[in-house]
Design a protein around this motif. Structure first.
Motif: not given
Length: 325
Positions: A196-214
């Protein structure tokens, strides 16, 4: 002179694609005749074929190609017969052996850029330049998410972002595509066929998310893209590979952190002569420097345009695709 070109007379699947021979007109004032050597294939071509982006019928297909100037119309002084050029519109009809086009739409090719490279890249690289540097205005040290990171735009965008010092999280659908994205400069790759993309991104960013998605995928990734953003983050939605995003409740942007969403169009970033000159100079600079390399994953004869569309829609292609006249 006879030209072979692709035409559609009705909207639908790849079966509506026909090939025909027609006489080539001489260029009018302000126009040039291009003998084309390579034609770029883009997902937007399938939107025109199906009617997702409305067009008048009958119609040609294709927006970008490269070749040599074969004939000049009256008043054309900036180009000479024999000049190598490329274009990315205006209008449809690039799927052809020859084409009459406005001289003002031509971009002269530097020696460092081959015809194949230009046809495979000009639309995608200009899209990347506009989205990354003028739309999202990303900064060194940012972490961003790029969907379909091994696609035609994706591979160029990942390299471009990495060259700017941006940490890229890419999404792909297979091991081979994941490896391509990593080689292009993605620091992390999420296999969306496995995770799943969302939990993977949250794990990679320590729960902060990213400022930009393309996001060039569209409908199937819209909600997850929003959930991957940090508060006041920007979703750059620039494609509909999985279908158009519709029925959006603006309240969801508040729920996910006062988010921003934009649906940019390339031509709005290349409207004026100054925009075009600035943008394409940056594209040629990135290609010539080697910071962005063009992956031509597959080529098709012009007569096999229908098969190219089938492969593109099935996501069987890697990098950029070319039709060869």
């Amino acid at each position: 002179m006879t030209c072979r070109r692709i035409v559609i007379k009705s909207l639908g699947g790849p079966e509506v694609i026909e090939i025909e021979d027609v006489s080539v007109p001489s260029p009018a004032a302000g126009e040039v005749l291009i003998e084309q050597s390579a034609i770029g294939l883009n997902f937007i071509d399938t939107y025109h074929r199906t009617g997702l982006y409305p067009i008048e019928l009958p119609s040609g297909l294709g927006l970008e190609a490269a070749g040599r100037v074969a004939e000049l119309g009256d008043g054309v002084t900036d180009l000479q017969v024999g000049d190598r050029v490329a274009y990315m519109g205006p209008g449809l009809g690039a799927y052809a052996t020859h084409r009459v086009m406005p001289a003002a739409a031509m971009f002269k090719l530097p020696d460092s850029v081959t015809d194949d490279m230009a046809a495979a890249a000009i639309l995608k690289a200009a899209t990347t330049e506009g989205l990354v540097e003028r739309c999202a205005n990303v900064s060194e040290g940012d972490t961003v998410l790029v969907h379909a990171a091994a696609g035609g735009v994706g591979l160029i965008m990942v390299q471009w972002l990495a060259a700017l010092g941006v940490t890229v999280i890419g999404t792909t659908s297979s091991a081979d595509k994941a490896e391509l994205a990593r080689k292009a400069g993605a620091s992390h790759v999420i296999r969306y066929d496995q995770d799943d993309i969302v939990p993977a991104v949250q794990d990679l960013t320590d729960g902060k998310g990213v400022p930009t998605v393309f996001d060039g995928v569209g409908k199937s990734t819209f909600e997850s893209s929003l959930q991957c953003l940090s508060p006041r983050g920007l979703l750059v939605s620039f494609g509909n590979a999985s279908g158009a995003v519709d029925g959006v409740n603006l309240g969801i942007l508040a729920q996910h952190g006062s988010l921003f969403v934009t649906r940019p169009t390339l031509m709005h970033y290349y409207m004026t002569p100054d925009d075009r000159a600035t943008g394409i100079a940056r594209v040629w600079e990135m290609l010539a420097s080697g910071k962005v390399e063009i992956t031509i994953g597959q080529t098709y004869p012009l007569a096999e345009a229908a098969q190219a569309h089938i492969d593109l829609a099935a996501r069987k292609t890697i990098g950029s695709s070319l039709l060869i006249p």
